[in-house]
Write an enzyme that holds these catalytic residues in place. Structure first.
Site: not given
Ligand code: 5GP
Length: 180
Positions: A97-99, A101, A103, A105
């Site tokens: 996963e890229d990031i 944030d 959690g 996903t």
């Molecule tokens: P989650 O909130 O589920 O951990 O992250 C969901 C998705 O939000 C990540 O896979 C990413 O695509 C997007 N995302 C969250 N924070 C950022 C950020 O700072 N920059 C970008 N480009 N995408 C983000």
């Protein structure tokens, strides 16, 4: 209006060094056993391409695409837009996963794969926004811990732009999740 910072948060050189380290750690733990690497589209695609080329265990590759039902709502449920075309039963799975944030996903995908009885599931994230976690998920490999900024580059976008930047920077004045 979002503004691109003139500063580099993580340079190409720092990324390359850390990707080497992560690949070594993953390969050592895998100890020659085959690994099914599942990249979460689209943000992980450059990280994934660099990482798999450095792994020394046998690798197969699949992709999955997960969307937020509502991009304006932070805790929005996730839906799978494109899935791995077979069950992962009996396989060692590495989710890339890229990031991390909130959690949400990763948590959703861990559940999704757990239902298919893999031999093991590990998670590797390039970036970890430690201040924004909403769910407690176990991540096995973290590239870099970062502050709560909207980051772009090295695969990560803002409205589909900036994925091609070779380094990681950030945008000021972005409200995330995206507001209408
Ligand atoms: P989650 O909130 O589920 O951990 O992250 C969901 C998705 O939000 C990540 O896979 C990413 O695509 C997007 N995302 C969250 N924070 C950022 C950020 O700072 N920059 C970008 N480009 N995408 C983000």
């Amino acid at each position: 209006m979002p503004e691109l910072s003139k500063e580099v948060l993580i340079s190409e050189k720092e990324i390359a060094k850390r990707v080497d380290e992560l690949a070594e750690e993953i390969s050592n733990r895998q100890d020659g056993r085959p690994l099914l690497v599942v990249g979460i589209l689209k943000g992980s695609f450059i990280f994934l391409a660099d990482l798999v080329r450095r792994l020394t265990c046998p690798v197969t590759l699949e992709f999955i695409r997960v969307l937020m039902k509502d991009e304006r709502e932070e805790g929005s449920p996730r839906i799978i837009k494109y899935d791995v075309p077979f069950t992962v039963e009996g396989k060692d799975v590495l989710i890339v996963e890229d990031i991390f944030d909130t959690g949400i996903t990763i948590d959703y995908l861990l559940d999704h794969f757990a239902n298919q009885s893999p031999a093991s599931t590990q998670v590797c994230v390039l970036l970890d926004k430690t201040e924004t976690h909403k769910v407690d998920v176990k991540v096995d490999y973290v590239g870099f811990e970062i502050p709560n900024k909207y980051v772009i580059g090295y695969g990560l976008d803002f409205e589909e732009k900036y994925r091609d930047l070779p380094y990681i920077s950030w945008l000021d004045n972005v409200t995330w999740p995206l507001s209408s």
